[in-house]
Design an enzyme around this catalytic site. Structure first.
Site, PDB file in Angstrom:
ATOM      1  N   ARG A   1       0.765  -1.152   0.006  1.00  0.00           N
ATOM      2  CA  ARG A   1      -0.019   0.097   0.064  1.00  0.00           C
ATOM      3  C   ARG A   1       0.856   1.166   0.105  1.00  0.00           C
ATOM      4  NH1 ARG A   1      -4.404   0.856   4.567  1.00  0.00           N
ATOM      5  NH2 ARG A   1      -2.698   1.069   5.605  1.00  0.00           N
TER       6      ARG A   1
ATOM      7  N   THR B   1      -1.238   7.566  -0.454  1.00  0.00           N
ATOM      8  CA  THR B   1      -2.370   7.430  -1.293  1.00  0.00           C
ATOM      9  C   THR B   1      -3.469   6.375  -0.530  1.00  0.00           C
ATOM     10  OG1 THR B   1      -1.804   6.157  -2.644  1.00  0.00           O
ATOM     11  CG2 THR B   1      -1.452   8.416  -3.298  1.00  0.00           C
TER      12      THR B   1
ATOM     13  N   ASP C   1       0.948  -2.744  12.400  1.00  0.00           N
ATOM     14  CA  ASP C   1       1.349  -2.993  10.946  1.00  0.00           C
ATOM     15  C   ASP C   1       1.692  -4.316  11.192  1.00  0.00           C
ATOM     16  OD1 ASP C   1       3.122  -3.736   8.887  1.00  0.00           O
ATOM     17  OD2 ASP C   1       2.774  -1.506   8.349  1.00  0.00           O
TER      18      ASP C   1
ATOM     19  N   ASP D   1       4.933  -5.650   9.697  1.00  0.00           N
ATOM     20  CA  ASP D   1       6.269  -5.181  10.394  1.00  0.00           C
ATOM     21  C   ASP D   1       6.268  -6.129  11.731  1.00  0.00           C
ATOM     22  OD1 ASP D   1       7.177  -3.307   8.698  1.00  0.00           O
ATOM     23  OD2 ASP D   1       6.149  -1.571   9.722  1.00  0.00           O
TER      24      ASP D   1
HETATM   25  O1  LIG Z   1      -7.191  -2.781   2.999  1.00  0.00           O
HETATM   26  P1  LIG Z   1      -6.097  -2.145   2.622  1.00  0.00           P
HETATM   27  O2  LIG Z   1      -6.173  -0.363   2.930  1.00  0.00           O
HETATM   28  O3  LIG Z   1      -5.307  -2.068   1.325  1.00  0.00           O
HETATM   29  O4  LIG Z   1      -4.923  -2.487   3.693  1.00  0.00           O
HETATM   30  C1  LIG Z   1      -4.624  -3.611   3.998  1.00  0.00           C
HETATM   31  C2  LIG Z   1      -3.220  -4.211   3.563  1.00  0.00           C
HETATM   32  O5  LIG Z   1      -2.224  -3.338   4.118  1.00  0.00           O
HETATM   33  C3  LIG Z   1      -1.143  -4.490   4.696  1.00  0.00           C
HETATM   34  O6  LIG Z   1      -0.258  -4.611   3.909  1.00  0.00           O
HETATM   35  P2  LIG Z   1       1.272  -3.553   3.442  1.00  0.00           P
HETATM   36  O7  LIG Z   1       0.580  -2.876   2.346  1.00  0.00           O
HETATM   37  O8  LIG Z   1       1.331  -3.056   4.745  1.00  0.00           O
HETATM   38  O9  LIG Z   1       2.225  -4.537   3.258  1.00  0.00           O
HETATM   39  P3  LIG Z   1       2.857  -5.668   3.792  1.00  0.00           P
HETATM   40  O10 LIG Z   1       2.178  -6.670   4.173  1.00  0.00           O
HETATM   41  O11 LIG Z   1       4.135  -5.892   3.043  1.00  0.00           O
HETATM   42  O12 LIG Z   1       3.419  -4.970   5.136  1.00  0.00           O
HETATM   43  C4  LIG Z   1      -2.138  -5.632   5.013  1.00  0.00           C
HETATM   44  O13 LIG Z   1      -1.206  -6.941   5.130  1.00  0.00           O
HETATM   45  C5  LIG Z   1      -2.926  -5.806   3.673  1.00  0.00           C
HETATM   46  O14 LIG Z   1      -2.531  -6.273   2.717  1.00  0.00           O
HETATM   47  O1  LIG Z   2      -4.118  -1.293  10.620  1.00  0.00           O
HETATM   48  C1  LIG Z   2      -3.410  -1.614   9.600  1.00  0.00           C
HETATM   49  C2  LIG Z   2      -4.061  -1.433   8.281  1.00  0.00           C
HETATM   50  C3  LIG Z   2      -3.171  -1.681   7.270  1.00  0.00           C
HETATM   51  N1  LIG Z   2      -2.332  -2.751   7.543  1.00  0.00           N
HETATM   52  C4  LIG Z   2      -1.615  -3.110   8.509  1.00  0.00           C
HETATM   53  O2  LIG Z   2      -0.892  -3.826   8.739  1.00  0.00           O
HETATM   54  N2  LIG Z   2      -2.496  -2.712   9.591  1.00  0.00           N
HETATM   55 MG   LIG Z   3       2.746  -3.430   6.109  1.00  0.00          MG
END
Ligand SMILES: O=P(O)(O)OC[C@H]1O[C@H](OP(=O)(O)OP(=O)(O)O)[C@H](O)[C@@H]1O
Ligand SMILES: O=c1cc[nH]c(=O)[nH]1
Ligand SMILES: [Mg+2]
Length: 225
Positions: free
Chosen positions: A120, A124, A216, A219
């Protein structure tokens, strides 16, 4: 509006909106509370995310069809049940979805695994796809997309769209924590996809994080912050 028309309207709404189920089994709720705590470290967080993934899939597969098969035990012949119907593919949305895969495979060891890489944009909040790899004949299988977080719903909708583009028609989505906005967004864009969550949280904050959520997920799983 007569009662009959109102009932019909609600039924229609439900059909159009798709199904959203919170799997509030006590074990799932207990484990979710542990990973929500900010004091829970990477090791425990990772283990419990997997465990919840397994418990969720156990609940989600209650309606899998069975068929009769004749087998022979050491004592004699008998007719027993085995799984019938489509084979499953677990589809983690990278990175955080990976945390749920191990637990799911413990329940369904023969499932195949497909990967969709997505991140994400922090400004944005729009998702970007960077990887897509599915097992052969994925269109003939049921796909269970796994991701701990459903926030705006953008990542889930993009992942569902990517699978549908490859001909997949049977898709379920399993998340640990869902924000109301994310549930609505997926129900609206993909009403044919059933959503399962361990919890529906209070709200999505303006920075894109779910409140109270668990922070997160990526993370915390991989120790990257
Ligand atoms: O519903 P949304 O608003 O799209 O958000 C949810 C997304 O955000 C996080 O991923 P992230 O982009 O942080 O990637 P990561 O898993 O690599 O940390 C999570 O694991 C989802 O995939
Ligand atoms: O709370 C949140 C929202 C999106 N992605 C995450 O990892 N945590
Ligand atoms: Mg993430």
């Amino acid at each position: 509006m007569s009662a009959k028309i109102i009932v019909g309207y609600i039924f229609l709404q439900e059909e159009i909106m798709g199904k959203f189920t919170v799997l509030n089994h006590p074990l799932i709720q207990h484990k979710l509370t542990i990973i929500r705590k900010k004091t829970t470290g990477t090791n425990e967080f990772r283990q419990i995310v997997g465990e919840i993934g397994g418990l969720m899939v156990y609940e989600m597969t209650r309606d899998l069809p069975l068929k009769n098969v004749e087998i022979e035990t050491p004592i004699g012949k008998t007719v027993q049940k085995e799984l019938a119907g489509k084979k499953l593919v677990v589809v983690p949305i990278l990175r955080a979805g990976l945390g749920m895969v191990e637990g799911v495979l413990q329940m369904i060891p023969s499932a195949k695994v497909g990967h969709i890489g997505m991140y994400r944009d922090e400004e944005t909040l729009k998702p970007h796809e960077y990887f897509f790899k599915m097992p052969p004949e994925v269109e003939q299988r049921q796909c269970i997309i796994v991701d701990p977080m459903l926030a705006t719903g953008g990542s889930a909708n993009l992942a569902i769209g990517a699978l549908k583009k490859r001909g997949v028609t049977d898709i379920k989505l399993a998340v640990l924590v869902a924000a109301p906005d994310g549930v609505k967004a997926v129900q609206k864009e993909n009403p044919d996809v059933d959503i399962y969550a361990a919890a529906e949280d209070e709200k999505l904050m303006s920075n894109g994080y779910i409140f109270p959520g668990l922070g997160d997920a990526g993370d915390r799983l991989f120790g990257t912050k």
